[in-house]
Design a protein around this motif. Sequence first.
Motif, PDB file in Angstrom:
ATOM      1  N   LYS A   1       0.525  -2.117   0.134  1.00 13.11           N
ATOM      2  CA  LYS A   1      -0.017  -0.761   0.085  1.00 13.11           C
ATOM      3  C   LYS A   1       1.032   0.192  -0.469  1.00 13.11           C
ATOM      4  O   LYS A   1       2.235   0.060  -0.191  1.00 13.11           O
ATOM      5  CB  LYS A   1      -0.435  -0.332   1.485  1.00 13.11           C
ATOM      6  N   ALA A   2       0.581   1.158  -1.258  1.00 20.30           N
ATOM      7  CA  ALA A   2       1.477   2.154  -1.821  1.00 20.30           C
ATOM      8  C   ALA A   2       1.246   3.499  -1.154  1.00 20.30           C
ATOM      9  O   ALA A   2       0.175   3.767  -0.593  1.00 20.30           O
ATOM     10  CB  ALA A   2       1.255   2.279  -3.323  1.00 20.30           C
ATOM     11  N   VAL A   3       2.267   4.333  -1.183  1.00 20.23           N
ATOM     12  CA  VAL A   3       2.137   5.722  -0.753  1.00 20.23           C
ATOM     13  C   VAL A   3       2.814   6.581  -1.811  1.00 20.23           C
ATOM     14  O   VAL A   3       3.852   6.198  -2.363  1.00 20.23           O
ATOM     15  CB  VAL A   3       2.762   5.956   0.638  1.00 20.23           C
ATOM     16  N   VAL A   4       2.216   7.713  -2.120  1.00 21.43           N
ATOM     17  CA  VAL A   4       2.733   8.586  -3.167  1.00 21.43           C
ATOM     18  C   VAL A   4       3.418   9.799  -2.556  1.00 21.43           C
ATOM     19  O   VAL A   4       2.858  10.479  -1.689  1.00 21.43           O
ATOM     20  CB  VAL A   4       1.599   9.048  -4.114  1.00 21.43           C
TER      21      VAL A   4
ATOM     22  N   LEU B   1      -1.232   6.915 -11.500  1.00 16.98           N
ATOM     23  CA  LEU B   1      -1.123   6.400 -10.135  1.00 16.98           C
ATOM     24  C   LEU B   1      -1.310   7.510  -9.102  1.00 16.98           C
ATOM     25  O   LEU B   1      -1.938   7.296  -8.050  1.00 16.98           O
ATOM     26  CB  LEU B   1       0.229   5.713  -9.937  1.00 16.98           C
TER      27      LEU B   1
ATOM     28  N   ALA C   1      -1.068   6.061   5.288  1.00 19.32           N
ATOM     29  CA  ALA C   1       0.213   5.581   4.760  1.00 19.32           C
ATOM     30  C   ALA C   1       0.844   4.503   5.644  1.00 19.32           C
ATOM     31  O   ALA C   1       1.841   3.887   5.252  1.00 19.32           O
ATOM     32  CB  ALA C   1       1.186   6.740   4.601  1.00 19.32           C
TER      33      ALA C   1
ATOM     34  N   ALA D   1       2.753   1.068   4.478  1.00 22.76           N
ATOM     35  CA  ALA D   1       3.055   1.077   3.040  1.00 22.76           C
ATOM     36  C   ALA D   1       4.403   0.433   2.776  1.00 22.76           C
ATOM     37  O   ALA D   1       5.376   0.685   3.484  1.00 22.76           O
ATOM     38  CB  ALA D   1       3.026   2.500   2.504  1.00 22.76           C
TER      39      ALA D   1
ATOM     40  N   TYR E   1      -4.259   7.360  -6.382  1.00 19.40           N
ATOM     41  CA  TYR E   1      -3.970   7.432  -4.948  1.00 19.40           C
ATOM     42  C   TYR E   1      -4.769   8.550  -4.290  1.00 19.40           C
ATOM     43  O   TYR E   1      -5.226   8.421  -3.149  1.00 19.40           O
ATOM     44  CB  TYR E   1      -2.475   7.648  -4.731  1.00 19.40           C
TER      45      TYR E   1
ATOM     46  N   ASP F   1      -8.028   7.058  -3.709  1.00 22.29           N
ATOM     47  CA  ASP F   1      -8.035   5.918  -2.794  1.00 22.29           C
ATOM     48  C   ASP F   1      -6.676   5.798  -2.108  1.00 22.29           C
ATOM     49  O   ASP F   1      -5.777   5.114  -2.604  1.00 22.29           O
ATOM     50  CB  ASP F   1      -8.348   4.619  -3.554  1.00 22.29           C
ATOM     51  N   PRO F   2      -6.490   6.444  -0.966  1.00 23.36           N
ATOM     52  CA  PRO F   2      -5.211   6.391  -0.250  1.00 23.36           C
ATOM     53  C   PRO F   2      -4.850   5.002   0.281  1.00 23.36           C
ATOM     54  O   PRO F   2      -3.739   4.815   0.780  1.00 23.36           O
ATOM     55  CB  PRO F   2      -5.414   7.389   0.897  1.00 23.36           C
ATOM     56  N   GLN F   3      -5.769   4.056   0.189  1.00 22.35           N
ATOM     57  CA  GLN F   3      -5.475   2.676   0.588  1.00 22.35           C
ATOM     58  C   GLN F   3      -5.034   1.836  -0.613  1.00 22.35           C
ATOM     59  O   GLN F   3      -4.988   0.612  -0.540  1.00 22.35           O
ATOM     60  CB  GLN F   3      -6.707   2.041   1.230  1.00 22.35           C
ATOM     61  N   MET F   4      -4.701   2.493  -1.696  1.00 13.54           N
ATOM     62  CA  MET F   4      -4.348   1.823  -2.946  1.00 13.54           C
ATOM     63  C   MET F   4      -3.217   0.808  -2.755  1.00 13.54           C
ATOM     64  O   MET F   4      -2.219   1.081  -2.111  1.00 13.54           O
ATOM     65  CB  MET F   4      -3.916   2.875  -3.976  1.00 13.54           C
TER      66      MET F   4
END
Length: 202
Positions: free
Chosen positions: A10-13, A129, A65, A68, A133, A136-139
Motif C-alpha cells: 500500500k502507498a501513502v502520498v 500518482l 494509510a 502503508a 491516490y 483510491d486511498p487504498q492504492m
Amino acid sequence: MEPISTITGKAVVLPVENIDTDQIIPARFLKVTDKSGLAAGLFEAWRYLPDGAPNPDFPLNRPEAAGATILISGRNFGCGSSREHAPWALQDYGFRAVIAPSFADIFRSNALKIGLLPVTIEQAIYDELVAMYANDPQMALSIDLAAQTVTLPDGRQVNFPIDAFSKYCLLHGVDQLGFLLNQAEAITAYEASHPQPVKTTG
C-alpha cells in the motif's frame, strides 16, 4: 540487511516538496545510535497537535494509510542535513521505499546503505500518482528492483534509475562492508599474484 527483489504494498502520498531531514526526524531524536524507536519521531511536528494528540489531517494518521509501506512525496525529498537518522526513522516506521521526482544526494546515499529504496520518477508520473491516490486511498504499487520498474495501479510500468553497485547490494542484501567481505577470496588471490617489492636499505 534483507535482500530486496520486489516491493509490493500500500502507498501513502505526502504531497509536499523540499521535505528536509529535520522535518523527517527532528534533531532532539538524534541521541540514539540505532534505528530502534525512531518511528515515534517521524514527521513529529506534523503528526501531532500541540497538545500531543495525533493530527487527524496528516496523511500518515488517516485510517486508510495504516500499513502503508511505500511513501510517495514531492521533489527534493530529504534535503537539509546529512543525518542518517532520517532514512532510519522511515524504515523503522515500516516504509520500504520512497518514491519522489528527486532526492537530496546524501539522503539517497544513506537510504541505499540501509536498504530503504529511493525511487526517482518523472514529475508527470508523480502528479498522476497523487491524483490516483486521491481517487483510491487504498492504492497499491509494485516495485521490481531487478527490472527497475514501478507498476502503477492501471498496470503501466515506468522505469527508474539506480546505480549498478547499489542495485547489486540491495538485491543481495549486503552493505558496502558486506560486499568487500564477500570479495575476500578474490582480494587475497590478487594480492598473492602481485607481491609487493622488497624494500632494501643502504
